[in-house]
Design a protein around this motif. Structure first.
Motif, PDB file in Angstrom:
ATOM      1  N   PRO A 189       0.871  -1.122  -0.084  1.00 46.15           N
ATOM      2  CA  PRO A 189      -0.081  -0.030   0.327  1.00 46.15           C
ATOM      3  C   PRO A 189       1.155   1.000  -0.531  1.00 46.15           C
ATOM      4  N   LYS A 190       0.480   2.304  -0.602  1.00 43.29           N
ATOM      5  CA  LYS A 190       0.857   3.661  -0.788  1.00 43.29           C
ATOM      6  C   LYS A 190       0.685   4.272   0.711  1.00 43.29           C
ATOM      7  N   GLY A 191       1.718   5.497   1.058  1.00 42.55           N
ATOM      8  CA  GLY A 191       1.721   6.087   1.701  1.00 42.55           C
ATOM      9  C   GLY A 191       2.331   5.233   3.426  1.00 42.55           C
ATOM     10  N   GLN A 192       2.893   4.239   3.690  1.00 40.07           N
ATOM     11  CA  GLN A 192       3.497   4.037   4.884  1.00 40.07           C
ATOM     12  C   GLN A 192       4.639   4.662   4.543  1.00 40.07           C
ATOM     13  N   PRO A 193       5.352   5.095   6.397  1.00 40.67           N
ATOM     14  CA  PRO A 193       6.585   5.321   6.544  1.00 40.67           C
ATOM     15  C   PRO A 193       7.412   5.257   6.031  1.00 40.67           C
ATOM     16  N   GLY A 228      13.787  11.111  -0.472  1.00 43.28           N
ATOM     17  CA  GLY A 228      12.897  12.535  -0.555  1.00 43.28           C
ATOM     18  C   GLY A 228      12.520  12.718   1.064  1.00 43.28           C
ATOM     19  N   GLU A 229      11.556  13.319   0.524  1.00 42.32           N
ATOM     20  CA  GLU A 229      10.364  14.160   1.857  1.00 42.32           C
ATOM     21  C   GLU A 229      10.183  13.014   2.854  1.00 42.32           C
ATOM     22  N   ASP A 230      10.670  13.122   4.206  1.00 37.83           N
ATOM     23  CA  ASP A 230       9.736  12.627   5.363  1.00 37.83           C
ATOM     24  C   ASP A 230      10.262  11.025   5.332  1.00 37.83           C
ATOM     25  N   VAL A 231      11.748  11.120   5.302  1.00 39.39           N
ATOM     26  CA  VAL A 231      12.018   9.881   6.389  1.00 39.39           C
ATOM     27  C   VAL A 231      12.579   9.982   7.413  1.00 39.39           C
ATOM     28  N   HIS A 232      12.362   8.868   7.759  1.00 38.43           N
ATOM     29  CA  HIS A 232      13.148   8.316   9.278  1.00 38.43           C
ATOM     30  C   HIS A 232      14.021   8.032   9.370  1.00 38.43           C
ATOM     31  N   VAL A 233      14.877   8.545  10.131  1.00 39.51           N
ATOM     32  CA  VAL A 233      16.284   7.859  10.091  1.00 39.51           C
ATOM     33  C   VAL A 233      16.464   7.053  11.255  1.00 39.51           C
ATOM     34  N   VAL A 234      17.144   6.176  11.168  1.00 39.82           N
ATOM     35  CA  VAL A 234      17.114   4.838  12.224  1.00 39.82           C
ATOM     36  C   VAL A 234      19.046   5.080  12.099  1.00 39.82           C
ATOM     37  N   ASP A 251       5.003  -2.412   7.173  1.00 36.82           N
ATOM     38  CA  ASP A 251       4.484  -1.804   7.398  1.00 36.82           C
ATOM     39  C   ASP A 251       5.101  -0.398   7.139  1.00 36.82           C
ATOM     40  N   SER A 252       6.282  -0.373   6.402  1.00 35.85           N
ATOM     41  CA  SER A 252       7.152   0.397   6.178  1.00 35.85           C
ATOM     42  C   SER A 252       7.747   0.427   4.495  1.00 35.85           C
ATOM     43  N   GLU A 253       8.499   1.177   4.505  1.00 36.77           N
ATOM     44  CA  GLU A 253       9.517   1.531   3.110  1.00 36.77           C
ATOM     45  C   GLU A 253      10.386   1.090   3.709  1.00 36.77           C
ATOM     46  N   VAL A 254      11.570   0.439   3.642  1.00 43.31           N
ATOM     47  CA  VAL A 254      12.320   0.351   4.428  1.00 43.31           C
ATOM     48  C   VAL A 254      13.852   0.595   2.942  1.00 43.31           C
ATOM     49  N   TYR A 255      15.009   1.022   3.418  1.00 39.89           N
ATOM     50  CA  TYR A 255      15.484   1.386   3.034  1.00 39.89           C
ATOM     51  C   TYR A 255      16.954   0.903   3.564  1.00 39.89           C
ATOM     52  N   ILE A 256      18.376   0.614   3.933  1.00 37.65           N
ATOM     53  CA  ILE A 256      19.593   0.554   4.364  1.00 37.65           C
ATOM     54  C   ILE A 256      21.246   0.636   3.372  1.00 37.65           C
ATOM     55  N   THR A 257      21.608   1.353   4.136  1.00 32.05           N
ATOM     56  CA  THR A 257      22.932   1.480   3.714  1.00 32.05           C
ATOM     57  C   THR A 257      24.000   0.287   4.222  1.00 32.05           C
ATOM     58  N   ASP A 258      23.891   0.078   2.853  1.00 31.56           N
ATOM     59  CA  ASP A 258      25.233  -1.076   2.376  1.00 31.56           C
ATOM     60  C   ASP A 258      26.614  -0.862   2.413  1.00 31.56           C
ATOM     61  N   TRP A 259      27.604  -0.515   3.225  1.00 39.01           N
ATOM     62  CA  TRP A 259      28.771  -0.400   2.960  1.00 39.01           C
ATOM     63  C   TRP A 259      29.334  -1.067   2.564  1.00 39.01           C
ATOM     64  N   VAL A 260      30.731  -1.002   1.924  1.00 43.01           N
ATOM     65  CA  VAL A 260      31.410  -1.852   0.895  1.00 43.01           C
ATOM     66  C   VAL A 260      32.568  -2.010   1.740  1.00 43.01           C
ATOM     67  N   ASP A 261      33.334  -3.102   1.454  1.00 43.04           N
ATOM     68  CA  ASP A 261      34.392  -3.708   2.115  1.00 43.04           C
ATOM     69  C   ASP A 261      35.672  -3.162   1.654  1.00 43.04           C
ATOM     70  N   LYS A 303       7.645   2.101  15.374  1.00 41.60           N
ATOM     71  CA  LYS A 303       7.151   2.554  14.224  1.00 41.60           C
ATOM     72  C   LYS A 303       6.148   4.072  15.559  1.00 41.60           C
ATOM     73  N   ALA A 304       5.667   3.708  16.436  1.00 41.98           N
ATOM     74  CA  ALA A 304       4.388   4.631  16.965  1.00 41.98           C
ATOM     75  C   ALA A 304       4.865   6.097  17.129  1.00 41.98           C
ATOM     76  N   PHE A 305       6.258   6.028  17.758  1.00 39.83           N
ATOM     77  CA  PHE A 305       7.175   7.496  17.127  1.00 39.83           C
ATOM     78  C   PHE A 305       6.854   7.898  16.328  1.00 39.83           C
ATOM     79  N   MET A 306       7.518   7.188  14.951  1.00 41.63           N
ATOM     80  CA  MET A 306       7.455   8.240  13.653  1.00 41.63           C
ATOM     81  C   MET A 306       6.169   8.058  13.248  1.00 41.63           C
ATOM     82  N   VAL A 307       4.988   7.511  13.265  1.00 44.25           N
ATOM     83  CA  VAL A 307       3.892   8.010  13.228  1.00 44.25           C
ATOM     84  C   VAL A 307       3.459   8.852  13.878  1.00 44.25           C
TER      85      VAL A 307
END
Length: 409
Positions: free
Chosen positions: A98-102, A166-172, A128-138, A399-403
């Protein structure tokens, strides 16, 4: 010379590993009656243990092929959406989600292990999230003709990847990247960057390593900076693409991690041997799954490692207001509208209680209503971002905090 000696020793064991594999296969063959005896099972288990302890572990796969959304199984495809020679920004695409997830960006540690160490963390957020991650290179895989990579470059990379999403990303930020991630967000806030994140969460991070110092913190402070220069840095040998690059080898970092809990690791391998002898495949597979990840390590560049030792663990520049990024003082007080959450583990032996909480004091102009601190009982460092208590207690709060607290576009 240490790196070359390590590689020569590993290669010298290749025939022995081959012999161990052949022994294991022969003893476990269905036609071999010796395999059903106690002696046969013990020999096969010993061969299995020898092979697993002398193998070179490559970068693990993500192995996240599907998730469940609203009761439906949805395919997941990891794909790089931004890249540099030093990092891939991986997006876990979910077909039909679904669209609009954090949007959540996990800044993975660049401290020896690969980003796949956060596989369980990612899995928990996928429904329940669009997940991205930094995949560092050896660093051993980056050719010498590529530019150097230091703490300033790390800060730039984090900011660039936030903007790329883009806009409104939650960084962990999980563990080590806490200070450079806070620095990147502070600079974005000071610049009133329209793509500054909606929230930031720091988990088991050494924001101020002076507080509740642990064994690694004390080691970094007790040894002079020159000791790390002279003893921790080595040259990548051929035939690695990064041959001749100066690095802090992953095998040294792994050795340090294992020495901290040596008895626990010895006991785990003894239990693994007994599980194999007893034919307990489930528990043996759990051991393999954990150690296939834990024993896979990457090298760090000389400049990044030494700058981190000096600025984060010896001179504590960020909490003292002395951290500079390309000539600019980093001031977390510039953050006024980015929600802040900190997560710590009661039994964390890497980042002691208070080190992560320090972010709240540094972000002194952030309204109290946009701040949350959580200390998870009965978990160590790994349990802060993985495991049953993370899934049951920590992740739902995040998740609750982000929302609830994240800034709206």
């Amino acid at each position: 010379m240490l790196y070359s000696m390590f590689e020569i020793s590993r290669l010298a064991l290749t025939p022995w590993r081959a012999a161990a594999n052949a022994t294991r296969r022969t003893l476990r063959a269905p036609w071999n009656p010796v395999g059903d005896t106690l002696a046969g099972r013990a020999m096969a288990a010993g061969a299995d243990l020898f092979e697993s302890m002398t193998r070179k572990y490559g970068k693990p796969e993500w192995d996240l092929k599907a998730t469940e959304i609203d009761g439906k199984t949805v395919p997941v495809t990891p794909a790089a959406v931004w890249s540099s020679p030093w990092c891939d920004l991986v997006h876990f695409r979910r077909d039909g989600a679904p669209k609009g997830q954090p949007k959540v960006l996990f800044v993975a540690p660049m401290s020896g292990h690969f980003a796949t160490l956060l596989r369980g963390t990612v899995r928990t957020f996928l429904p329940d999230s669009e997940v991205y991650i930094t995949d560092w290179v050896d660093a051993s895989m980056v050719p010498l003709n590529e530019r150097r990579f230091d703490l300033n470059d790390y800060i730039d990379h984090v900011a660039d990847m936030i903007r790329a999403i883009g806009e409104d990303v939650h960084v962990v930020a999980v563990c080590q990247p806490g200070p450079p991630t806070l620095a990147a967000i502070s600079l974005m806030a000071e610049d009133k960057d329209p793509l500054r994140p909606a929230s930031m969460t720091f988990m088991g991070s050494p924001i101020d390593a002076r507080l509740s110092p642990t064994v690694p913190n004390k080691l970094a402070e007790e040894k002079p900076f020159e000791w790390f220069e002279n003893n921790a840095i080595h040259t990548v040998p051929a035939p690695y693409p990064g041959a001749l690059r100066r690095v802090y080898p992953g095998f040294l970092q792994l050795s340090g991690f294992m020495q901290m809990n040596w008895e626990r690791h010895v006991d785990a391998h003894w239990q693994f041997f007994n599980h194999l002898v007893d034919g307990d495949g489930d528990n043996a597979d759990k051991h393999r799954t954990f150690y296939d990840e834990y024993l896979a390590v990457m090298d760090l560049t000389e400049e990044f490692y030494l700058q981190t030792i000096r600025d984060v663990f010896q001179e504590h520049k960020l909490p003292r207001g002395l951290l500079e990024h390309r000539g600019r003082i980093v001031d977390p007080a510039a953050i006024t509208d980015i929600a802040l959450m900190t997560v710590e583990g009661e039994n964390d032996d890497i980042s002691g209680i208070g080190q992560t909480q320090a972010a709240h004091d540094l972000c002194r102009n952030l309204p109290a209503g946009l701040q949350l601190d959580w200390i998870q009982p009965k978990v160590g460092h790994y349990g802060v971002f993985n495991g049953s208590r993370f899934e049951r207690d920590i992740a739902p709060r995040m998740k609750a905090f982000m929302v609830e607290k994240g800034r709206k576009a």
